[in-house]
Write an enzyme that holds these catalytic residues in place. Sequence first.
Site, PDB file in Angstrom:
ATOM      1  N   VAL A 101      39.996  47.908  48.750  1.00 50.11           N
ATOM      2  CA  VAL A 101      39.881  48.784  47.532  1.00 50.11           C
ATOM      3  C   VAL A 101      38.578  48.860  46.814  1.00 50.11           C
ATOM      4  CG1 VAL A 101      40.600  48.278  44.964  1.00 50.11           C
ATOM      5  CG2 VAL A 101      42.108  47.463  46.619  1.00 50.11           C
ATOM      6  N   LYS A 148      44.883  40.462  40.609  1.00 50.81           N
ATOM      7  CA  LYS A 148      45.761  40.116  39.862  1.00 50.81           C
ATOM      8  C   LYS A 148      46.053  38.606  39.803  1.00 50.81           C
ATOM      9  CE  LYS A 148      47.827  41.478  43.660  1.00 50.81           C
ATOM     10  NZ  LYS A 148      47.534  42.589  44.735  1.00 50.81           N
ATOM     11  N   GLY A 180      50.672  47.894  57.791  1.00 49.34           N
ATOM     12  CA  GLY A 180      49.537  47.549  57.238  1.00 49.34           C
ATOM     13  C   GLY A 180      50.036  47.631  55.789  1.00 49.34           C
ATOM     14  N   ASP A 230      53.066  37.580  44.384  1.00 45.87           N
ATOM     15  CA  ASP A 230      52.261  39.005  43.645  1.00 45.87           C
ATOM     16  C   ASP A 230      52.915  39.400  42.523  1.00 45.87           C
ATOM     17  OD1 ASP A 230      50.099  41.104  44.707  1.00 45.87           O
ATOM     18  OD2 ASP A 230      52.357  42.148  44.364  1.00 45.87           O
ATOM     19  N   LYS A 260      51.423  39.821  38.467  1.00 48.85           N
ATOM     20  CA  LYS A 260      51.556  41.163  37.755  1.00 48.85           C
ATOM     21  C   LYS A 260      52.282  40.888  36.373  1.00 48.85           C
ATOM     22  CE  LYS A 260      50.721  43.680  42.073  1.00 48.85           C
ATOM     23  NZ  LYS A 260      51.360  44.514  43.171  1.00 48.85           N
TER      24      LYS A 260
HETATM   25  P1  NDP Z   1      40.121  43.322  51.529  1.00 54.64           P
HETATM   26  O1  NDP Z   1      40.516  41.905  52.321  1.00 54.64           O
HETATM   27  O2  NDP Z   1      40.369  44.483  52.114  1.00 54.64           O
HETATM   28  O3  NDP Z   1      38.624  43.370  51.059  1.00 54.64           O
HETATM   29  C1  NDP Z   1      37.857  42.393  50.315  1.00 54.64           C
HETATM   30  C2  NDP Z   1      36.537  42.294  50.871  1.00 54.64           C
HETATM   31  O4  NDP Z   1      35.842  41.224  50.029  1.00 54.64           O
HETATM   32  C3  NDP Z   1      36.521  41.996  52.426  1.00 54.64           C
HETATM   33  O5  NDP Z   1      35.423  42.793  52.956  1.00 54.64           O
HETATM   34  C4  NDP Z   1      36.006  40.533  52.411  1.00 54.64           C
HETATM   35  O6  NDP Z   1      35.360  40.029  53.597  1.00 54.64           O
HETATM   36  C5  NDP Z   1      34.936  40.521  51.114  1.00 54.64           C
HETATM   37  N1  NDP Z   1      34.949  39.284  50.599  1.00 54.64           N
HETATM   38  C6  NDP Z   1      35.987  38.281  50.487  1.00 54.64           C
HETATM   39  N2  NDP Z   1      35.002  37.057  49.876  1.00 54.64           N
HETATM   40  C7  NDP Z   1      34.023  37.492  49.923  1.00 54.64           C
HETATM   41  C8  NDP Z   1      32.798  36.762  49.281  1.00 54.64           C
HETATM   42  N3  NDP Z   1      32.763  35.343  49.073  1.00 54.64           N
HETATM   43  N4  NDP Z   1      31.684  37.209  49.336  1.00 54.64           N
HETATM   44  C9  NDP Z   1      31.604  38.644  49.599  1.00 54.64           C
HETATM   45  N5  NDP Z   1      32.309  39.287  50.149  1.00 54.64           N
HETATM   46  C10 NDP Z   1      33.708  38.872  50.198  1.00 54.64           C
HETATM   47  O7  NDP Z   1      40.976  43.131  50.197  1.00 54.64           O
HETATM   48  P2  NDP Z   1      41.598  44.267  49.220  1.00 54.64           P
HETATM   49  O8  NDP Z   1      40.705  45.374  49.165  1.00 54.64           O
HETATM   50  O9  NDP Z   1      42.919  44.712  50.003  1.00 54.64           O
HETATM   51  O10 NDP Z   1      41.843  43.555  47.891  1.00 54.64           O
HETATM   52  C11 NDP Z   1      40.927  43.332  47.226  1.00 54.64           C
HETATM   53  C12 NDP Z   1      41.405  42.848  45.907  1.00 54.64           C
HETATM   54  O11 NDP Z   1      42.310  43.925  45.355  1.00 54.64           O
HETATM   55  C13 NDP Z   1      42.610  41.647  45.794  1.00 54.64           C
HETATM   56  O12 NDP Z   1      42.397  40.891  44.688  1.00 54.64           O
HETATM   57  C14 NDP Z   1      43.851  42.169  45.973  1.00 54.64           C
HETATM   58  O13 NDP Z   1      44.800  41.488  45.246  1.00 54.64           O
HETATM   59  C15 NDP Z   1      43.773  43.521  44.973  1.00 54.64           C
HETATM   60  N6  NDP Z   1      44.332  44.724  45.149  1.00 54.64           N
HETATM   61  C16 NDP Z   1      44.625  45.251  46.455  1.00 54.64           C
HETATM   62  C17 NDP Z   1      45.245  46.442  46.753  1.00 54.64           C
HETATM   63  C18 NDP Z   1      45.406  46.731  48.008  1.00 54.64           C
HETATM   64  O14 NDP Z   1      46.183  48.029  47.978  1.00 54.64           O
HETATM   65  N7  NDP Z   1      44.768  46.458  49.009  1.00 54.64           N
HETATM   66  C19 NDP Z   1      46.034  46.793  45.551  1.00 54.64           C
HETATM   67  C20 NDP Z   1      45.896  46.391  44.469  1.00 54.64           C
HETATM   68  C21 NDP Z   1      45.217  45.230  43.983  1.00 54.64           C
HETATM   69  P3  NDP Z   1      36.037  39.311  54.534  1.00 54.64           P
HETATM   70  O15 NDP Z   1      37.144  40.336  55.057  1.00 54.64           O
HETATM   71  O16 NDP Z   1      35.145  39.022  55.642  1.00 54.64           O
HETATM   72  O17 NDP Z   1      36.784  38.155  53.878  1.00 54.64           O
HETATM   73  N1  HSE Z   2      50.516  43.477  48.154  1.00 53.56           N
HETATM   74  C1  HSE Z   2      50.701  44.147  47.046  1.00 53.56           C
HETATM   75  C2  HSE Z   2      51.985  45.132  47.252  1.00 53.56           C
HETATM   76  C3  HSE Z   2      49.520  45.042  46.788  1.00 53.56           C
HETATM   77  O1  HSE Z   2      52.600  45.055  48.120  1.00 53.56           O
HETATM   78  O2  HSE Z   2      52.283  45.711  46.152  1.00 53.56           O
HETATM   79  C4  HSE Z   2      49.180  45.678  45.572  1.00 53.56           C
HETATM   80  O3  HSE Z   2      49.094  45.039  44.568  1.00 53.56           O
END
Ligand code: NDP
Ligand code: HSE
Length: 426
Positions: free
Chosen positions: A15, A106, A188, A202, A206
Site C-alpha cells: 500500500v 484497520k 497473493g 479483518d 472494519k
Molecule cells: P506490507 O507488508 O506489504 O508493507 C508493510 C511495509 O512496512 C513492509 O515493507 C514492512 O517491512 C514495513 N514495516 C513493517 N514494520 C515496520 C517498522 N517497524 N518500521 C519500518 N518499516 C516497517 O503491508 P501492506 O502494504 O499490505 O499493508 C499495510 C497496511 O495497509 C496494513 O495495515 C494493512 O492492513 C492495510 N491494508 C492493506 C491492504 C492491501 O491490499 N494490502 C488493503 C487495505 C489495507 P517488512 O516486510 O520487512 O516487515
Molecule cells: N486482507 C484484506 C482483504 C485486505 O482480503 O480484504 C484489505 O483490507
Amino acid sequence: MKKIVNVAIMGIGTVGGGTYEILTNNHDFLMRTQGVDYRVTKVLDKNTDRLKMFGIPESCAASCVDEIAQDKSISIVVETMGGVEPAKTFIEKMLLAGKDVVTANKELVSKHWSALEAAARKGGAGLYFEASCVGGVPIIRALQESLQANHINSIVGIINGTTNYILTKMTEEGMSYADALKEAQQLGYAEFNPTADVEGFDAAYKLSILASLAFHTCVPYTEIYREGITKVTKADIKTGLELGYRIKLLAIGKRKGNVIEARVHPTFVPVDHPLAGVGGSFNAVYVNGDFVDDLMFYGRGAGARPTGSAIVSDVVYASKRNAPLYSDFDNSGNVAADIEVSKDFKSKYYIAVSVKDAPGVLAAVTGVFANHNVSIESVSQRAGGTGATICFLTHTASESDVNKAVGDIEALDDTNKVVSLIRVLG
Ligand code: NDP
Ligand code: HSE
C-alpha cells in the site's frame, strides 16, 4: 504561488508503494487540480532496499521515526506498516508533533481509535483512515460527510476480499475450501497465515469502524459476533444454491433505537440481492438510511493501487482542511451507557443436522425446534453414508432460541450433530 505539502511514508510495502506511485505519477495532475505540490520527502522502512524497488531517492530514506517526527517541514505522515506496534507508538508521536496522519491500518484503528484520537486532539492534528475499510471504495467519507442527514438503519457488507474470493471459487467452480484457499494464497490474495481473513477478524475490525461511524457511537470490535468461513462446506454451497442463496461472509451492522447488532458470519444471501452478485476479490457495502433509502458502494477492497487511491484522497483532504476532523460521538472506545450491543439478534437460519435415517427422527428434531419457538419454513433431506442429513430453513428466530434448540438436538439419541448453521439474509 502553489502550496507545497511535504509527506512522509512509514512502511513502503504494497500500500505504501501504491501511495508513492500515485503521488509521483499523478504529481502534476494533483498540482493542477488541487493546487497543491505534494512531495514525498521521507520514507521509513525496515528494509531500505524496498525504497530502490519504487525508485525512491536514497536521500528520502529516514533512519528512524524521530527523523520524521522532528522534521518540521513534513505536515502529513502516511502509516502503511500495519500491525499494532510499533505503528501505534509511531502514529501517536506524529500526531503529538502536530502532523496529520493517514493510515490504512484497520486493526490499529479498531483497537486503539480512542487513544489515537486523544493524541490527535492533543497535537491539534487529524487522523484519517479512508483506506482502512474497503480499500479504494470511499465509504468512510460517505458516512462522515455525505449521509449526515440520515439515521443509518443498517450497513451490510462484503468487506473482506480474500474470503469473497474463496467463497466465489467454491460456488462457481465447486472447489473445496482448502483448494480455494491455496489458490488465493498463490495469487497473493490470502496471506501465508490466513487467520485474520478466514476467521473474520479483518471484517470485524472494519465493521467496528464502519458501524461506529454509521451509528455515531462506539462499536468496539470485541462486541462484534464473529465467525469465519473455515467450516463452510461444498454441501452448504450446493444446498444454498438449490434453495436460491449464495454464501457470502457478511459484516452486518444494524441500529434500531438504542440497540445495535454487529456481526460477521457466513450468510445465505438471496441470489437476487445485489450483494449476491459481488464476486471474486471485490467488496461492496449496502447501506440503508431513513431518508436516502438503499445505497450500494462497490469496488476493489484491496491492492496497492485502489488502497493507494484512498490514502491519497485522505492526503488531499487533510491538506485542504482548515481544522482537523474528529469523531462526532464520544469516542471512548467503550459501548456508551445508553447503548446496548445485542448478541441476541434475529435471523432466518439454515440448519443441517446429520442423523440416523430411522422412523421418528425427523419428528424428534422438529419437536425440539417447536419447544424453543423456532418455526420451520422448509425441510429437505440429503442421503449420505449410513445416515442422512436433514436441512431445515427456519422462519425468523432469535439466536438464543436457535442455540438452545441446537444443544437439545445434539443431545437426542439418534442424532449425530448439527453439521451446519448458516444465517440467512432477509
Ligand atoms: P506490507 O507488508 O506489504 O508493507 C508493510 C511495509 O512496512 C513492509 O515493507 C514492512 O517491512 C514495513 N514495516 C513493517 N514494520 C515496520 C517498522 N517497524 N518500521 C519500518 N518499516 C516497517 O503491508 P501492506 O502494504 O499490505 O499493508 C499495510 C497496511 O495497509 C496494513 O495495515 C494493512 O492492513 C492495510 N491494508 C492493506 C491492504 C492491501 O491490499 N494490502 C488493503 C487495505 C489495507 P517488512 O516486510 O520487512 O516487515
Ligand atoms: N486482507 C484484506 C482483504 C485486505 O482480503 O480484504 C484489505 O483490507
